[in-house]
Design an enzyme around this catalytic site. Structure first.
Site, short mmCIF file in Angstrom:
data_model
loop_
_atom_site.label_atom_id
_atom_site.label_comp_id
_atom_site.label_asym_id
_atom_site.label_seq_id
_atom_site.Cartn_x
_atom_site.Cartn_y
_atom_site.Cartn_z
N SER A 230 0.81 -1.30 0.11
CA SER A 230 0.12 0.04 -0.09
C SER A 230 0.82 1.24 -0.07
O SER A 230 2.01 1.35 0.23
CB SER A 230 -0.99 -0.03 1.29
OG SER A 230 0.07 0.36 2.48
N ASP A 231 0.21 2.54 -0.18
CA ASP A 231 0.93 3.53 0.10
C ASP A 231 0.89 3.65 1.41
O ASP A 231 -0.27 3.28 2.09
CB ASP A 231 0.46 4.76 -0.73
CG ASP A 231 1.35 5.99 -0.97
OD1 ASP A 231 1.15 6.79 -1.82
OD2 ASP A 231 2.29 5.95 -0.19
N TRP A 232 1.72 4.54 1.93
CA TRP A 232 1.67 4.81 3.52
C TRP A 232 0.25 5.36 4.06
O TRP A 232 0.12 6.25 3.74
CB TRP A 232 3.05 5.56 3.68
CG TRP A 232 4.20 4.82 4.05
CD1 TRP A 232 4.91 4.98 5.21
CD2 TRP A 232 4.94 3.88 3.28
NE1 TRP A 232 5.91 4.14 5.10
CE2 TRP A 232 5.78 3.40 4.02
CE3 TRP A 232 4.65 3.18 2.03
CZ2 TRP A 232 6.78 2.35 3.41
CZ3 TRP A 232 5.49 2.19 1.57
CH2 TRP A 232 6.58 1.83 2.42
#
Ligand code: GLC
Length: 752
Positions: A230-232
């Site tokens: 995932s993106d952060w």
């Protein structure tokens, strides 16, 4: 290995497996020494290594260890040099190995839908083919060092405004041909070991929970074998994300993600098999990387700095060179104006921010290269102080210095907060002080050259007043060394724009629908992004896609194709000759576009489908060859859910830029795809008239109704009659042709 992994997973508890699907800390996965599962480190990318030992953040606020800062993607893309991009990726991979990092979060392959996007500096292009080719090579470079790239931000993440929640509403064909195409080529050719899911939604579903995106398209259609990260802080419903195909939630979720997975499995809404399959994907990559780990290596900082210079040399674009004002003479009086000459803009702000090993200063490099010239610096404008009086003073001093010089070089560009993650620009303007300075200097100094350092397209109201313009983008730690070489002609510029520079913002394709309203942005311009828009609408850009000058010139000739007719299952070989007709060695980027003539579907006027960069000595001539497959001619047919080539004629267009086509050949492509016909009562006469079974009947019915020759009325019978629906034939024949007969006709047409 797979057998062992499955066996290993079978020994892990549910809690352990659920823990592995989330970060162990801000930049690390969770290790399980008892199972021999090492902890792994992920850091940014994309244009250098941003490893943080202390105070981690994903917004570029805190420091990171020194590393080589290469040009950002916007500039690198202007090199159009696959091999160079791979070299840069390799160097970054080498630095990651040295610093004990296993995943580099990049490249960014998002399409530049609008030049206003704050992160455009991190992305390659408005064109999906160019973007995908360069991303693929960046990935191959990083992974050649046993380090995983992480292709991001998948997908349709084309703005920073409200990026965590925005819903990108985009039609299927546009999604496929533009926004996914940039990732498709990168996945299939680059074969990244990880892909990063973006924050935003696509048509109502968050990317990190989008099964169609992460499983059906990425894995089943494109064959992606790695894992999705995932993106952060992008994941909200961890169990749904896991179901959709999101394997690793980063960074940490303080146990929330893990509990959601365990609860979902316990209540039966999520199967443990799904978790096991996801963990297997993660472990497969982790063990691959761990087998490739090279301890005790180090990289040569000087060599990487030289590579950063080599990359910058090919990334800068000479946009204007009137009266051959460039290259500069190394003698005489040179005025250098602008704070960016002393404090260069060389990268963007945000998570990609690098702490450079060595930062060259333009003013110093210019003085070093022209020791006999009389070089005078004047600030020209203040980046910190907007006080009018102060800046008036700075401008008048710069005008005075320019007046006494033989040539003036003004360093202009976008201050850091214009090219940054988390915010978009509101316009394409340079700070007004800079435009005023350039105007005032041009009044007293005819030989004025502007050097731009910016992460995305800018308007240039002074373009007719200056003699030279260098677009140097954000050229990395060695940009100054490279720029000085290019200004004095030690090196010949070869960059070409990977994005259109429009004359003004309201001519951009997404002008009305960027950045959207509240939580939704509609991609109403559809396929017509970048040059596809300006070409179709007939708008003259300031500088077109693919444009860039050289200190030499090239002649194109002799286009050849190996066949003039081909099936959509065959390949077309195209060759042309390029000759260096100038006095110095240069590199030329040859571009090949394809245009479908009289297409029955809406298509851009032309689309980039191949490119090559060649180096030529003076008078040297080379053949440049291209191979075009089906995708060079295809559009995405949403009813077929596939790429399709309609039989017809196509133009092969070869040129120096999208607006400078020099050679063309016409060829025909025949489709081998038998489209499943589906005639109904609503089908028209035109739909069926090519079917022998229909021709006789329909003509008989129509002719029986004609009282006079409608031709005398000047009516175009074909199109008027062609539009009649089959359902009307019973009425038109006044019942002579029964409904039963009509139904049978349609059935027989659908059968064969
Ligand atoms: C950021 C960015 C992404 C980056 C990640 C880690 O928010 O969107 O590009 O890799 O978080 O810093």
């Amino acid at each position: 290995m797979e057998k062992n992994i499955k066996k290993l997973i079978s020994k892990m508890t549910l809690d352990e497996k659920a823990s592995l699907s989330g970060g162990g800390s801000f930049w690390r996965t969770k290790g399980f020494p008892k199972y021999g599962i090492p902890e792994m480190m992920l850091t940014d990318g994309p244009h250098g290594l941003r490893k943080q030992d202390e105070t981690p953040d994903h917004l570029g606020m805190n420091e990171s260890i020194p590393s080589t800062c290469f040009p950002t993607a916007a500039g690198l893309a202007c090199s159009w040099n696959r091999g160079l991009i791979k070299e840069v990726g390799t160097a970054i991979g080498e630095e990651a190995q040295t610093e004990g990092v296993q995943f580099v979060l990049g490249p960014g392959a998002n399409i530049k839908r609008s030049p206003l996007c704050g992160r455009n500096f991190e992305y390659y292009s408005e064109d999906p083919y160019l973007s995908s080719q360069l991303a693929a090579n960046h990935i191959q470079g990083i992974q050649s060092q046993g380090i995983s790239a992480s292709l991001k931000h998948f997908a349709v993440n084309n703005q920073e405004t409200n990026r965590f929640n925005i819903d990108a509403v985009v039609d299927e064909r546009t999604l496929r041909e533009i926004y996914l195409a940039s990732f498709e080529g990168a996945v299939i050719e680059g074969r990244p070991w990880t892909v990063m899911a973006a924050y935003n939604k696509i048509n109502g579903v968050f990317c990190s929970q989008n099964k169609r995106l992460l499983t059906d398209i990425l894995r089943k259609e494109w064959g992606f074998k790695g894992f999705v990260v995932s993106d952060w802080f992008a994941v909200s419903e961890r169990d749904k994300a896991l179901e959709a195909g999101l394997d690793l939630e980063m960074p940490i979720s303080a146990g929330v993600g893990k509990s959601k997975i365990i609860d979902a499995i316990k209540k039966g809404s999520l199967s443990e098999t799904t978790l096991d399959a996801s963990i297997e994907r993660i472990l497969r990559v982790i063990f691959k990387i761990s087998d490739l780990k090279r301890n005790g290596i180090s990289y040569n900082k000087k060599n990487h700095h030289s590579l950063a210079k080599k990359a910058a040399l090919e990334s800068m674009v000479l946009l204007k060179n009137e009266d051959k004002v460039l290259p500069l003479s190394k003698k005489g009086k040179i005025a250098i104006i602008g704070p960016f000459a002393k404090k260069p803009r060389y990268q963007g702000a945000g998570s990609s921010r690098i702490n450079p090993n060595q930062l060259d200063i333009p003013f110093d490099q210019i003085k070093k290269l022209a020791p006999d010239a009389e070089i005078t610096y004047s600030q020209g404008y203040s980046l910190e102080n907007s006080d009018q009086e102060v800046n008036d003073g700075l401008i008048s001093e710069a005008v005075e210095v320019s007046q006494k010089s033989d040539v003036t070089v003004i360093f202009a560009g976008l201050p850091e907060m214009y090219d940054m993650e988390g915010r978009d620009r509101k316009d394409l303007k340079l700070p007004s002080l800079q435009n005023t300075l350039i105007d005032q200097v041009c009044k007293v100094q005819k030989k004025t050259v502007v050097v731009l350092t910016n992460g995305s397209a800018v308007e240039m109201p002074w373009i007719n007043d200056v003699k030279g313009v260098f677009e140097s983008y954000l050229g990395g730690e060695a940009m100054a060394d490279a720029l000085a070489d290019l200004l004095f002609g030690e090196n010949n510029p070869s960059g070409k724009l990977a994005e259109t520079f429009p004359k003004q913002l309201n001519q951009t394709p997404s002008f009305i629908n960027f950045p959207g309203e509240k939580d939704k942005v509609e991609y109403r311009e559809g396929l017509f992004v970048g040059y596809r828009h300006y070409d179709k609408i007939g708008i003259e850009p300031l500088f077109p896609f693919g444009y860039g000058l050289s200190y030499t010139d090239f002649k194109y000739s002799n286009i050849q194709v190996d066949k003039r007719k081909l099936l959509d299952t065959q390949e077309l070989q195209v060759s042309i000759k390029v000759k260096n007709i100038g006095k110095r060695t240069g590199k030329e980027i040859v571009q090949l576009y394809v245009k479908e003539n009289n297409s029955s579907v809406i298509r851009p006027l032309k689309e980039l489908k191949a490119f090559k960069k060649v180096e030529l000595e003076p008078d040297e001539e080379k053949s440049v060859r291209f191979t075009l497959g089906k995708r060079a001619f295809a559009y995405y047919d949403v009813s077929l859910h596939d790429w399709h080539v309609k039989s017809g004629k196509f133009e092969i267009l070869v040129g120096k830029s999208s607006r400078d086509i020099l050679l063309n050949e016409t060829i025909s492509v025949e489709s081998t795809v038998k489209l499943k016909k589906k005639y109904t009562l609503d089908s028209t006469i035109a739909d069926v008239m090519h079917e022998p079974a229909a021709q006789a009947i329909v003509s008989m019915i129509i002719s029986s109704t004609e009282r006079s020759n409608t031709d005398s009325l000047g009516i175009d019978r074909e199109s008027v009659l062609g539009g009649i629906k089959l359902s009307s034939l019973v009425a038109i024949s006044q019942g002579k042709y029964t409904q039963m007969k009509l139904n049978n006709l349609i059935k027989s047409l659908n059968k064969n």
